[in-house]
Structure formats: C-alpha cells, structure tokens
Design a protein around this motif. Structure first.
Motif, PDB file in Angstrom:
ATOM      1  N   ARG A  31      -5.183  -5.235 -25.064  1.00 42.69           N
ATOM      2  CA  ARG A  31      -5.650  -4.206 -24.086  1.00 42.69           C
ATOM      3  C   ARG A  31      -5.590  -4.719 -22.703  1.00 42.69           C
ATOM      4  N   THR A  32      -6.254  -5.908 -22.561  1.00 39.06           N
ATOM      5  CA  THR A  32      -6.381  -6.358 -21.168  1.00 39.06           C
ATOM      6  C   THR A  32      -5.105  -6.506 -20.572  1.00 39.06           C
ATOM      7  N   ILE A  33      -4.188  -7.151 -21.368  1.00 40.26           N
ATOM      8  CA  ILE A  33      -2.951  -7.331 -20.791  1.00 40.26           C
ATOM      9  C   ILE A  33      -2.163  -6.150 -20.514  1.00 40.26           C
ATOM     10  N   ASP A  34      -2.259  -4.921 -21.113  1.00 34.12           N
ATOM     11  CA  ASP A  34      -1.727  -3.837 -20.709  1.00 34.12           C
ATOM     12  C   ASP A  34      -2.269  -3.345 -19.476  1.00 34.12           C
ATOM     13  N   ALA A  35      -3.336  -3.297 -19.271  1.00 36.43           N
ATOM     14  CA  ALA A  35      -4.261  -2.881 -18.040  1.00 36.43           C
ATOM     15  C   ALA A  35      -3.813  -3.700 -16.905  1.00 36.43           C
ATOM     16  N   ALA A  36      -3.592  -4.966 -17.217  1.00 40.72           N
ATOM     17  CA  ALA A  36      -2.985  -5.807 -16.095  1.00 40.72           C
ATOM     18  C   ALA A  36      -1.643  -5.576 -15.760  1.00 40.72           C
ATOM     19  N   THR A  37      -0.701  -5.006 -16.686  1.00 37.92           N
ATOM     20  CA  THR A  37       0.638  -4.743 -16.381  1.00 37.92           C
ATOM     21  C   THR A  37       0.502  -3.456 -15.671  1.00 37.92           C
ATOM     22  N   ARG A  38      -0.089  -2.536 -15.862  1.00 40.10           N
ATOM     23  CA  ARG A  38      -0.112  -1.301 -15.449  1.00 40.10           C
ATOM     24  C   ARG A  38      -0.574  -1.643 -13.676  1.00 40.10           C
ATOM     25  N   ALA A  39      -1.753  -2.467 -13.583  1.00 41.59           N
ATOM     26  CA  ALA A  39      -1.979  -2.744 -12.158  1.00 41.59           C
ATOM     27  C   ALA A  39      -0.830  -3.386 -11.399  1.00 41.59           C
ATOM     28  N   ILE A  40      -0.007  -4.227 -11.793  1.00 39.58           N
ATOM     29  CA  ILE A  40       0.954  -4.812 -11.414  1.00 39.58           C
ATOM     30  C   ILE A  40       2.053  -4.012 -11.030  1.00 39.58           C
ATOM     31  N   GLU A  41       2.291  -2.853 -12.020  1.00 39.53           N
ATOM     32  CA  GLU A  41       3.151  -1.892 -11.584  1.00 39.53           C
ATOM     33  C   GLU A  41       2.893  -1.009 -10.730  1.00 39.53           C
ATOM     34  N   GLU A  42       1.542  -0.638 -10.484  1.00 43.12           N
ATOM     35  CA  GLU A  42       1.108   0.082  -9.279  1.00 43.12           C
ATOM     36  C   GLU A  42       1.186  -0.701  -7.985  1.00 43.12           C
ATOM     37  N   VAL A  43       0.951  -1.971  -8.102  1.00 45.71           N
ATOM     38  CA  VAL A  43       0.913  -2.877  -6.675  1.00 45.71           C
ATOM     39  C   VAL A  43       2.437  -2.962  -6.489  1.00 45.71           C
ATOM     40  N   THR A  44       3.298  -3.051  -7.414  1.00 42.88           N
ATOM     41  CA  THR A  44       4.672  -3.118  -6.936  1.00 42.88           C
ATOM     42  C   THR A  44       5.206  -1.802  -6.382  1.00 42.88           C
ATOM     43  N   ALA A  45       4.716  -0.607  -6.750  1.00 46.70           N
ATOM     44  CA  ALA A  45       5.319   0.688  -6.257  1.00 46.70           C
ATOM     45  C   ALA A  45       4.781   0.663  -4.913  1.00 46.70           C
ATOM     46  N   ARG A  46       3.497   0.349  -4.744  1.00 49.99           N
ATOM     47  CA  ARG A  46       2.996   0.636  -3.438  1.00 49.99           C
ATOM     48  C   ARG A  46       3.467  -0.439  -2.007  1.00 49.99           C
ATOM     49  N   THR A  47       4.004  -1.659  -2.787  1.00 51.24           N
ATOM     50  CA  THR A  47       4.564  -2.865  -1.952  1.00 51.24           C
ATOM     51  C   THR A  47       5.690  -2.563  -1.172  1.00 51.24           C
ATOM     52  N   GLY A  48       6.567  -1.737  -1.960  1.00 47.76           N
ATOM     53  CA  GLY A  48       7.933  -1.409  -1.269  1.00 47.76           C
ATOM     54  C   GLY A  48       7.710  -0.636   0.150  1.00 47.76           C
ATOM     55  N   PRO A  49       7.235   0.259   0.272  1.00 46.81           N
ATOM     56  CA  PRO A  49       7.048   0.974   1.696  1.00 46.81           C
ATOM     57  C   PRO A  49       6.162  -0.166   2.867  1.00 46.81           C
ATOM     58  N   ILE A  50       5.370  -0.986   2.287  1.00 45.90           N
ATOM     59  CA  ILE A  50       4.745  -1.733   3.190  1.00 45.90           C
ATOM     60  C   ILE A  50       5.573  -2.762   3.612  1.00 45.90           C
ATOM     61  N   LEU A  51       6.499  -3.369   2.711  1.00 41.44           N
ATOM     62  CA  LEU A  51       7.539  -4.299   3.352  1.00 41.44           C
ATOM     63  C   LEU A  51       8.554  -3.790   4.116  1.00 41.44           C
ATOM     64  N   GLY A  52       8.931  -2.668   4.019  1.00 43.09           N
ATOM     65  CA  GLY A  52       9.832  -1.943   4.733  1.00 43.09           C
ATOM     66  C   GLY A  52       9.170  -1.839   6.295  1.00 43.09           C
ATOM     67  N   ASN A  53       7.784  -1.500   6.421  1.00 40.96           N
ATOM     68  CA  ASN A  53       7.120  -1.574   7.840  1.00 40.96           C
ATOM     69  C   ASN A  53       7.004  -3.065   8.122  1.00 40.96           C
ATOM     70  N   VAL A  54       6.879  -3.696   7.242  1.00 48.03           N
ATOM     71  CA  VAL A  54       6.851  -5.380   7.814  1.00 48.03           C
ATOM     72  C   VAL A  54       8.135  -5.798   8.486  1.00 48.03           C
ATOM     73  N   ASN A  55       9.186  -5.220   7.791  1.00 50.98           N
ATOM     74  CA  ASN A  55      10.428  -5.765   8.247  1.00 50.98           C
ATOM     75  C   ASN A  55      10.787  -5.224   9.653  1.00 50.98           C
ATOM     76  N   SER A  56      10.418  -3.903   9.846  1.00 46.29           N
ATOM     77  CA  SER A  56      10.563  -3.253  11.161  1.00 46.29           C
ATOM     78  C   SER A  56       9.584  -3.935  12.200  1.00 46.29           C
ATOM     79  N   THR A  57       8.411  -4.225  11.780  1.00 46.42           N
ATOM     80  CA  THR A  57       7.437  -4.855  12.877  1.00 46.42           C
ATOM     81  C   THR A  57       7.917  -6.311  13.048  1.00 46.42           C
ATOM     82  N   MET A  58       8.421  -6.823  12.171  1.00 44.20           N
ATOM     83  CA  MET A  58       9.034  -8.325  12.624  1.00 44.20           C
ATOM     84  C   MET A  58      10.181  -8.292  13.630  1.00 44.20           C
ATOM     85  N   GLU A  59      10.814  -7.127  13.319  1.00 41.90           N
ATOM     86  CA  GLU A  59      12.324  -7.039  14.117  1.00 41.90           C
ATOM     87  C   GLU A  59      11.574  -6.815  15.810  1.00 41.90           C
ATOM     88  N   ASN A  60      10.452  -6.112  16.011  1.00 40.59           N
ATOM     89  CA  ASN A  60       9.807  -5.615  17.245  1.00 40.59           C
ATOM     90  C   ASN A  60       9.238  -6.998  17.762  1.00 40.59           C
TER      91      ASN A  60
END
Length: 151
Positions: A31-60
């Motif tokens: 059960r703990t491993i399943d909860a950790a897997t769900r948390a990692i999937e959520e972080v991955t889903a939220r990280t994509g847009p943030i990385l896009g913003n970081v790329n544009s910020t780094m260009e600036n």
C-alpha cells in the motif's frame, strides 16, 4: 512415522508461521509503495509545465548576462584605474609616515634633553637643600653636646 518425518513437519510448520508473520508487513508495504507511485506520477505531471517556464526564464537570463558582460568590461577598466590610483596613494601615505617619523624624532630629541636637564637641576637643588638641612642639624647637635660637656 520416523523421527526425521516429525522434524520435517515441525520445520514446515515453523516456516508456515514465518511466512504468515511476514505476509502482513509485506501487504502493508504494498500500500505504501502504491501511494508513493501515485505521488511520483502527480509530481511528474506538475513538473512538465514548470520546466517549460524554466527554459524560457533561462533564455531571458542568458540575454541579460550577455548585456551585463558588456557593461562589466567597462567596470573592469575603471577598476584597473582605481587600483593604480590606490597604489599611488599607498606610496604617498608611506612617504608621509616616514616624514612624520623623522620630524617627530628631530623635534623630540631636543625636548627630551631639555626635560632631562630640568629634572637634573631639580634633583640637584633638592639634594643641596637636603644637605644644608642636614648640616644645620649636625651643627645644632654638636653645639648641644659641647654645651652638655661644658656644664
């Protein structure tokens, strides 16, 4: 049944108990491993847009750094001039300190001699006064003794 068979049955029972005791923590760990897997999937889903913003910020930031580099070249030239001025000021300060030392020793030497002479004169005058007082006391004592011998 032979004693070896009984020992085998006891060992099998002990192994079964061990498996049952370890099965409960393993199920909870699942059960703990399943909860950790769900948390990692959520972080991955939220990280994509943030990385896009970081790329544009780094260009600036890169553009701003290029502009800053141009102004830093001018600042470095000014710092080189300031370093030269500072070294000249340091040399002048050393020369002034040396001159002050020479003037102080030239002025202080005669003042020390005058102070020492004044101290010597005061000491001699005090010794002379002391010697005069002592002479008077001795002469008074001699006169008393002479008067005592005469009488």
């Amino acid at each position: 049944m032979q004693p070896g068979d009984i020992a085998g049955l006891i060992a099998a029972g002990a192994f079964l108990m061990l498996v049952l005791v370890l099965a409960v923590p393993i199920l909870r760990l699942r059960r703990t491993i399943d909860a950790a897997t769900r948390a990692i999937e959520e972080v991955t889903a939220r990280t994509g847009p943030i990385l896009g913003n970081v790329n544009s910020t780094m260009e600036n930031v890169n553009v701003a750094l290029e502009q800053t580099q141009v102004s830093l070249d001018g600042v470095n030239a000014q710092l080189a001039r300031v370093d030269t001025i500072t070294s000249h000021v340091q040399t002048v300060s050393a020369n002034v300190a040396n001159l002050a030392t020479v003037v102080a020793s030239a002025a202080a030497n005669p003042l020390v001699k005058v102070a020492a002479f004044g101290y010597g004169v005061r000491k001699a005058a005090a010794n002379r006064r002391h010697a005069d007082d002592e002479r008077e006391v001795r002469s008074a004592l001699k006169q008393r003794r002479r008067g005592a011998h005469s009488a």
